[in-house]
Design a protein around this motif. Structure first.
Motif, PDB file in Angstrom:
ATOM      1  N   LYS B 357       0.827  -1.194   0.000  1.00  0.00           N
ATOM      2  CA  LYS B 357       0.000   0.000   0.000  1.00  0.00           C
ATOM      3  C   LYS B 357       0.867   1.253   0.000  1.00  0.00           C
ATOM      4  CE  LYS B 357      -3.367  -2.291   2.916  1.00  0.00           C
ATOM      5  NZ  LYS B 357      -3.631  -2.403   4.340  1.00  0.00           N
ATOM      6  N   LEU B 358       0.246   2.373  -0.345  1.00  0.00           N
ATOM      7  CA  LEU B 358       0.996   3.623  -0.355  1.00  0.00           C
ATOM      8  C   LEU B 358       1.551   3.936   1.031  1.00  0.00           C
ATOM      9  CD1 LEU B 358      -1.019   6.013  -2.682  1.00  0.00           C
ATOM     10  CD2 LEU B 358       1.016   4.659  -3.171  1.00  0.00           C
ATOM     11  N   SER B 359       0.755   3.699   2.061  1.00  0.00           N
ATOM     12  CA  SER B 359       1.248   4.017   3.404  1.00  0.00           C
ATOM     13  C   SER B 359       2.470   3.165   3.729  1.00  0.00           C
ATOM     14  CB  SER B 359       0.150   3.806   4.441  1.00  0.00           C
ATOM     15  OG  SER B 359      -0.321   2.488   4.391  1.00  0.00           O
ATOM     16  N   GLU B 360       2.452   1.899   3.305  1.00  0.00           N
ATOM     17  CA  GLU B 360       3.621   1.055   3.550  1.00  0.00           C
ATOM     18  C   GLU B 360       4.816   1.540   2.734  1.00  0.00           C
ATOM     19  OE1 GLU B 360       2.234  -3.375   4.484  1.00  0.00           O
ATOM     20  OE2 GLU B 360       1.373  -2.618   2.629  1.00  0.00           O
ATOM     21  N   ASN B 361       4.522   2.053   1.549  1.00  0.00           N
ATOM     22  CA  ASN B 361       5.608   2.573   0.730  1.00  0.00           C
ATOM     23  C   ASN B 361       6.159   3.881   1.287  1.00  0.00           C
ATOM     24  OD1 ASN B 361       6.444   0.988  -1.621  1.00  0.00           O
ATOM     25  ND2 ASN B 361       4.252   0.943  -2.047  1.00  0.00           N
ATOM     26  N   LEU B 362       5.376   4.556   2.081  1.00  0.00           N
ATOM     27  CA  LEU B 362       5.896   5.731   2.779  1.00  0.00           C
ATOM     28  C   LEU B 362       6.909   5.286   3.822  1.00  0.00           C
ATOM     29  CD1 LEU B 362       5.909   8.676   3.666  1.00  0.00           C
ATOM     30  CD2 LEU B 362       3.844   8.238   4.965  1.00  0.00           C
ATOM     31  N   LEU B 363       6.555   4.236   4.551  1.00  0.00           N
ATOM     32  CA  LEU B 363       7.466   3.701   5.570  1.00  0.00           C
ATOM     33  C   LEU B 363       8.763   3.213   4.928  1.00  0.00           C
ATOM     34  CD1 LEU B 363       7.666   2.919   8.591  1.00  0.00           C
ATOM     35  CD2 LEU B 363       6.718   0.703   7.979  1.00  0.00           C
ATOM     36  N   THR B 385      -0.499   6.670  12.261  1.00  0.00           N
ATOM     37  CA  THR B 385       0.300   7.861  11.995  1.00  0.00           C
ATOM     38  C   THR B 385       0.800   7.857  10.555  1.00  0.00           C
ATOM     39  OG1 THR B 385       1.155   7.412  14.190  1.00  0.00           O
ATOM     40  CG2 THR B 385       2.092   9.298  13.016  1.00  0.00           C
ATOM     41  N   ILE B 386       1.261   6.695  10.117  1.00  0.00           N
ATOM     42  CA  ILE B 386       1.786   6.586   8.761  1.00  0.00           C
ATOM     43  C   ILE B 386       0.669   6.817   7.748  1.00  0.00           C
ATOM     44  CG2 ILE B 386       2.876   5.028   7.116  1.00  0.00           C
ATOM     45  CD1 ILE B 386       4.168   3.654   9.541  1.00  0.00           C
ATOM     46  N   TYR B 387      -0.491   6.254   8.069  1.00  0.00           N
ATOM     47  CA  TYR B 387      -1.627   6.433   7.160  1.00  0.00           C
ATOM     48  C   TYR B 387      -1.955   7.910   7.000  1.00  0.00           C
ATOM     49  CZ  TYR B 387      -6.317   6.041   5.240  1.00  0.00           C
ATOM     50  OH  TYR B 387      -7.422   6.170   4.446  1.00  0.00           O
ATOM     51  N   SER B 388      -2.004   8.642   8.107  1.00  0.00           N
ATOM     52  CA  SER B 388      -2.375  10.058   7.965  1.00  0.00           C
ATOM     53  C   SER B 388      -1.265  10.847   7.277  1.00  0.00           C
ATOM     54  CB  SER B 388      -2.752  10.666   9.311  1.00  0.00           C
ATOM     55  OG  SER B 388      -1.787  10.373  10.277  1.00  0.00           O
ATOM     56  N   ALA B 389      -0.005  10.467   7.512  1.00  0.00           N
ATOM     57  CA  ALA B 389       1.090  11.139   6.797  1.00  0.00           C
ATOM     58  C   ALA B 389       0.974  10.870   5.294  1.00  0.00           C
ATOM     59  CB  ALA B 389       2.431  10.659   7.330  1.00  0.00           C
ATOM     60  N   ALA B 390       0.614   9.632   4.947  1.00  0.00           N
ATOM     61  CA  ALA B 390       0.459   9.293   3.526  1.00  0.00           C
ATOM     62  C   ALA B 390      -0.673  10.120   2.915  1.00  0.00           C
ATOM     63  CB  ALA B 390       0.183   7.800   3.364  1.00  0.00           C
ATOM     64  N   GLN B 391      -1.758  10.268   3.658  1.00  0.00           N
ATOM     65  CA  GLN B 391      -2.866  11.078   3.138  1.00  0.00           C
ATOM     66  C   GLN B 391      -2.444  12.523   2.931  1.00  0.00           C
ATOM     67  OE1 GLN B 391      -5.649   9.665   2.064  1.00  0.00           O
ATOM     68  NE2 GLN B 391      -4.770   7.730   2.727  1.00  0.00           N
ATOM     69  N   ARG B 400      -3.907  11.079  -7.735  1.00  0.00           N
ATOM     70  CA  ARG B 400      -5.244  10.540  -8.036  1.00  0.00           C
ATOM     71  C   ARG B 400      -5.217   9.030  -7.887  1.00  0.00           C
ATOM     72  NH1 ARG B 400      -6.527  14.547 -12.150  1.00  0.00           N
ATOM     73  NH2 ARG B 400      -5.817  16.475 -11.139  1.00  0.00           N
ATOM     74  N   LYS B 401      -6.208   8.511  -7.175  1.00  0.00           N
ATOM     75  CA  LYS B 401      -6.206   7.071  -6.885  1.00  0.00           C
ATOM     76  C   LYS B 401      -7.630   6.587  -6.732  1.00  0.00           C
ATOM     77  CE  LYS B 401      -5.641   8.662  -2.267  1.00  0.00           C
ATOM     78  NZ  LYS B 401      -7.062   8.676  -2.027  1.00  0.00           N
ATOM     79  N   SER B 402      -7.799   5.258  -6.736  1.00  0.00           N
ATOM     80  CA  SER B 402      -9.146   4.697  -6.744  1.00  0.00           C
ATOM     81  C   SER B 402      -9.605   4.282  -5.349  1.00  0.00           C
ATOM     82  CB  SER B 402      -9.193   3.487  -7.672  1.00  0.00           C
ATOM     83  OG  SER B 402      -8.142   2.613  -7.336  1.00  0.00           O
ATOM     84  N   ALA B 403      -8.682   4.124  -4.412  1.00  0.00           N
ATOM     85  CA  ALA B 403      -9.039   3.673  -3.069  1.00  0.00           C
ATOM     86  C   ALA B 403      -8.287   4.561  -2.065  1.00  0.00           C
ATOM     87  CB  ALA B 403      -8.640   2.215  -2.892  1.00  0.00           C
ATOM     88  N   PRO B 404      -8.695   4.572  -0.805  1.00  0.00           N
ATOM     89  CA  PRO B 404      -8.014   5.443   0.171  1.00  0.00           C
ATOM     90  C   PRO B 404      -6.514   5.153   0.273  1.00  0.00           C
ATOM     91  CG  PRO B 404     -10.000   4.489   1.128  1.00  0.00           C
ATOM     92  CD  PRO B 404      -9.834   3.853  -0.215  1.00  0.00           C
ATOM     93  N   ASP B 405      -6.166   3.874   0.271  1.00  0.00           N
ATOM     94  CA  ASP B 405      -4.754   3.520   0.450  1.00  0.00           C
ATOM     95  C   ASP B 405      -4.424   2.353  -0.473  1.00  0.00           C
ATOM     96  OD1 ASP B 405      -2.216   3.538   1.412  1.00  0.00           O
ATOM     97  OD2 ASP B 405      -2.678   2.579   3.320  1.00  0.00           O
ATOM     98  N   PRO B 406      -4.389   2.601  -1.790  1.00  0.00           N
ATOM     99  CA  PRO B 406      -4.245   1.489  -2.742  1.00  0.00           C
ATOM    100  C   PRO B 406      -2.820   0.948  -2.788  1.00  0.00           C
ATOM    101  CG  PRO B 406      -4.222   3.562  -3.904  1.00  0.00           C
ATOM    102  CD  PRO B 406      -4.406   3.896  -2.458  1.00  0.00           C
ATOM    103  N   GLU B 407      -2.679  -0.221  -3.408  1.00  0.00           N
ATOM    104  CA  GLU B 407      -1.341  -0.752  -3.687  1.00  0.00           C
ATOM    105  C   GLU B 407      -0.642   0.175  -4.678  1.00  0.00           C
ATOM    106  OE1 GLU B 407      -1.820  -4.638  -5.300  1.00  0.00           O
ATOM    107  OE2 GLU B 407      -2.189  -5.576  -3.368  1.00  0.00           O
ATOM    108  N   ALA B 408       0.678   0.265  -4.572  1.00  0.00           N
ATOM    109  CA  ALA B 408       1.432   1.145  -5.462  1.00  0.00           C
ATOM    110  C   ALA B 408       1.183   0.796  -6.924  1.00  0.00           C
ATOM    111  CB  ALA B 408       2.919   1.054  -5.136  1.00  0.00           C
TER     112      ALA B 408
END
Lengths: 369, 521
Positions: B357-363, B385-391, B400-408
């Protein structure tokens, strides 16, 4: 007409859940066909194989005894496989852990006390971890293929055990049987509910290990590291993670758990070392790991299913007069179908006519989807 | 089927459609190519150009639509059928074996089983007659990218095609090499051959092409004569709206600013037989400036990036200094902790893990630098915390993405690139090293990323941009250096730099001596 696999844009959650069940259903179907060819009634044979071994409480204890090593080993293997590291040698790590853990009760058979068992378990884990460290070192230093080295070390460990129990560790009062002394009572893993059956602490270890590894993999940075390095090693290097260190971590963690399973089996279900201490738990655990979706909690369920195939094999032998090798057949089919069904997670199957471009109707249908 | 005025068209496509899952990559495309014309196929990345030509070349099967060749309806089911009809293709990514010679590579794609010697002789004769000199006995691994493209072109010409499809042919060429290619194409046109020319470089399309078909989001948005259009009007057709121009104010007092990234005599042995050794690279990037590194692909940019980022360590710790600290012996995490941030060329599989997910890719790139926030005591991951930072990053960069936290892998290339660049910008890094910041990114997103890089520099960071896109480098850089065969020229201040000077250096005019370059110019 031909079948075509069409890649899904995202992995299908539905089939990710369903795939093990489809695989199990296919295995049972294929098993029924096999029983029919063997000349027994498929329905009653399947009942004997899958249902009758778990109808009484003491039988559930037996199931726990069979499932415990499978779960312990598979949980460790799941970490390896998630990291894309192929440890096939858990059987050897199991055996070596059993040997290392048996050092105290064999060399000091009179040593008693509450510290004996924890020491044995610890030495079993260290022994398994060190033995798994060998293929890890070979891979990290020389780039050898860990599938081959870990597998070959299984035979080394088995023959080493064979030599130990026939040679240096043979029970001097054992009438020349190839086995060590019986462990004394403080070297025996306590049973959980001695009133109703034989199940021992090993099953508790398995559950605790599953929960801990689940937490590690899903909630901790280390688990993230495992998943990144396994799924895209180059991104892992970009993240600053080291694949070489991961090879050691994954191998030694799974080796330690296999070693714990080994010493638990010996000090629990068997009570001494003998030439053969495993009906192939280390290999069957590979199936357990995949059937459990490499998820430690799924592995608990998968371990119980595969444990049942062992019990079913014994039942098939005693009740139906079929070789207990039928258990291996079921295990093999299960792995085969699990891997096959996993295709459905990333692909969907489509029927297409040969050659000609698809008709408008089909295109419309797809559009609507 | 009617055979009327269409008969003059060599190739005609009616209603061609290709659907991938829920995406219509090509949506009822109409296209006609006359004999003896150079026809441009314009469109941004992801507009469906490659899908369309793959269908024409038989490597993809259309879901609907018809193809007419010389007025006859044909079904092109595989590349062999396309070749038989007389369609040849030169791919953007070459399909050559580096360990074989040019002639052997050509022989592999011909079916007639002619001896290598004959093929080599034919290839040599053909290459000289078209002004694309080529030694058929040389190993592909030893050839430059431009020379490799010649092999592809010669290989295509040996099959005497009527229609030649060229996919982004100049993206790997220096301006001078591109000129040479244009001469060849004009010659082919004069022989009556048709060319389908895919590009997003508007100037060269205006210069060479007789007609253009513009694609956007899988649909044809217009046919035009590019000579009657301006680059801006073509861009508008491609993008569908005005593209905001990047604003770059010149920096002042840069000579006195501290050097935040200092590379001294950086060398590296080739890791594989076909990678490029780095030879004594010197470069200093000061606070507040953007330095661009130009160069034809495969001249050591990837190797240089790995060395600077710390994915590969240096023997000499002083050869890479970040904020005046020796960093040569530090791995990428250590260099990040010194304040540096990196964006690699490959998005999927290098800059981001595709199935995460994008949040994991932020980490992924910030688990150490933001360890206190993202990783709790005991090594647990603070997912929320990571999720909100990703947002926050997604919003700042307009991902632009199709889901709140999609796969890269579920994001389009441009959107993922915005996220990857945003992930690093969000840290406000002191040193930023970016390889190909806008490769494959649509014009709007590219402008956004470029502007963000300039602003980062102006806020006091040092920014190093490696790019093959000269337009981009001229747009954002304060000075441009050129990488050729693992050597880096001295940076040329943007005021003195011209396409021609940079192009000469890219083609291998002596590097490291800018007075020489000036002399040639």
């Amino acid at each position: 007409m031909r079948l075509e696999l069409v890649k899904r844009p995202q992995r299908s959650m539905l089939f990710s859940m369903l795939s093990p069940f489809i695989a199990f259903a296919l295995t049972v179907t294929a098993g029924a066909i096999m029983f029919a060819f063997l000349g027994v009634n498929p329905a009653s044979a399947l009942f004997t194989y899958f249902i009758s071994p778990i109808t009484e409480v003491w039988q559930l204890h037996e199931l726990a005894i069979k499932a415990a090593p499978l779960i312990l080993i598979a949980v460790g293997l799941s970490v390896c496989y998630r990291a894309n590291i192929w440890n096939i040698g858990a059987e050897g790590q199991f055996v070596f852990g059993a040997i290392a853990g048996s050092f105290i009760p064999v060399m000091y058979p009179d040593l008693q006390g509450p510290f004996v068992l924890p020491m044995m378990l610890l030495m079993g884990m260290v022994g398994g971890a060190l033995y798994a460290g060998v293929p890890a070192l070979l891979k990290a230093r020389f780039g050898t293929n860990e599938i081959l080295t870990s597998l070959m070390l299984v035979y080394v460990a088995q023959l080493f055990l064979d030599w130990m129990v026939r040679g240096p560790w043979r029970d001097p009062k054992g009438f020349n049987f190839p086995q060590t002394v019986q462990f004394n009572s403080s070297a025996i893993l306590p049973e959980l509910m001695p009133m109703s059956g034989r199940a021992n602490m090993g099953f508790v270890f398995a559950l605790v290990a599953a929960v801990l590894v689940w937490f590690l993999m899903s909630r901790m940075l280390k688990g993230f590291e495992v998943r990144v390095l396994g799924s895209s090693p180059r991104a892992g290097r970009f993240a600053g993670f080291s694949m070489n260190r991961m090879v050691f971590f994954a191998f030694m963690l799974s080796g330690a758990l296999a070693g714990l399973a080994g010493i638990s089996e010996v000090s629990g279900a068997i009570g001494q070392l003998q030439p053969s201490i495993s009906p192939g738990y280390g290999f069957t655990a590979i199936i357990v790991a995949f059937l459990g979706r490499l998820n430690p909690l799924g592995i608990v369920a998968a371990g119980l299913v595969l444990g049942l195939t062992y019990l079913g094999g014994e039942a098939a032998q005693s009740v139906l007069g079929i070789s207990d090798k039928v258990a291996r057949v079921f295990q093999g089919m299960l792995l085969f179908f699990v891997l096959g069904c996993d295709t459905l997670i990333h692909y969907r199957i489509r029927l297409v006519g040969l050659g000609a471009p698809k008709s408008k109707a089909v295109a419309k249908l797809e559009e609507a989807r | 089927m009617s055979v009327d005025q269409d008969a003059v068209n060599l190739l005609e496509v009616r209603g061609l459609t290709k659907i991938f899952g829920s995406l219509k990559a090509c949506d009822t495309i109409h296209l006609a190519i006359a004999k003896g014309e150079i026809h441009a196929l314009l469109g941004e990345n992801g507009a469906g150009k490659s899908t369309l030509v793959k269908m024409l070349f038989g490597s993809l099967e259309p879901n609907a639509g018809e193809i007419f060749w010389n007025g006859q309806k044909v079904g092109i089911t595989n590349p062999g059928a396309a070749k038989k009809l007389g369609i040849g293709m030169v791919f953007q990514h070459f399909s050559l074996f580096e360990a074989l010679t040019a002639a052997e590579n050509i022989a592999l794609s011909l079916d007639d089983g002619a001896p290598i010697g004959t093929i080599a002789a034919k290839a040599r004769a053909l290459s000289y007659s078209y002004g694309l000199p080529l030694d058929p006995d040389s190993l592909v691994g030893d050839l430059s990218v431009g020379e490799r493209q010649r092999i592809e072109i010669i290989r295509c010409l040996l099959q005497t095609p009527q229609l030649i499809i060229l996919d982004e042919p100049t993206s790997v060429l220096t301006p001078q090499e591109a000129d040479k290619l244009f001469e060849t194409l004009e010659r082919l046109r004069s022989e009556g051959k048709s060319i389908l020319y895919i590009s997003h470089r508007l100037e060269e399309v205006k210069r060479m092409c007789d007609r253009a078909t513009v694609l956007r989001h899988g649909k044809v948005v217009g046919h035009c004569n590019p000579r009657d259009e301006t680059a801006a009007s073509l861009a508008r057709m491609m993008v569908g709206s005005e593209v905001q121009a990047v604003v770059r104010q010149p920096v002042e007092g840069i000579d006195t600013a501290p050097s935040l990234l200092e590379i001294t005599n950086l060398s590296r042995q080739p890791a594989t037989p076909f990678s490029i050794p780095l030879k004594g690279i010197n470069l200093s990037v000061r606070a507040g400036e953007v330095i661009g590194i130009a160069g034809v692909a495969g001249n050591g940019q990837g190797e240089f990036f790995e060395a600077v980022s710390g994915e590969v360590l240096q023997q000499d710790a002083a050869s890479v200094r970040i904020r005046e600290k020796n960093a040569g012996g530090l791995n990428i995490t250590g260099r990040r902790l010194l304040g540096a941030a990196f964006v690699p060329e490959e998005r999927l599989g290098h800059g981001a893990a595709p199935r995460m997910k994008l949040s994991e890719n932020l980490l992924l790139s910030r688990h150490a630098t933001d360890g206190k926030v993202f990783v709790g005591s005991g090594g647990t991951v603070n997912s929320s915390t990571i999720y909100s930072a990703a947002q926050r990053i997604i919003e700042a960069m307009d991902v632009r993405k199709s889901a709140p936290d999609p796969e890269a892998a579920a994001l389009s290339g441009g959107n993922l690139q915005k996220f990857i660049v945003g992930r690093e910008l969000d840290r406000k890094p002191v040193v930023m090293v970016v390889n190909q910041p806008t490769w494959g990114v649509d014009a709007g997103a590219a402008a956004h990323i470029r502007q963000a890089l300039i602003e980062l520099a102006r806020s006091g960071s040092a920014v190093l941009v490696i790019s093959q896109d000269l337009d981009e480098l001229f747009e954002i850089s304060d000075a441009i250096a050129v990488m050729h065969h693992g050597e880096l020229s001295k940076p040329m201040p943007i005021a003195e730099a011209t396409f021609e000077k940079v192009g000469l250096l890219m083609g291998g005019a002596e590097t490291g001596r800018d007075e020489h370059a000036a002399e040639v110019a």
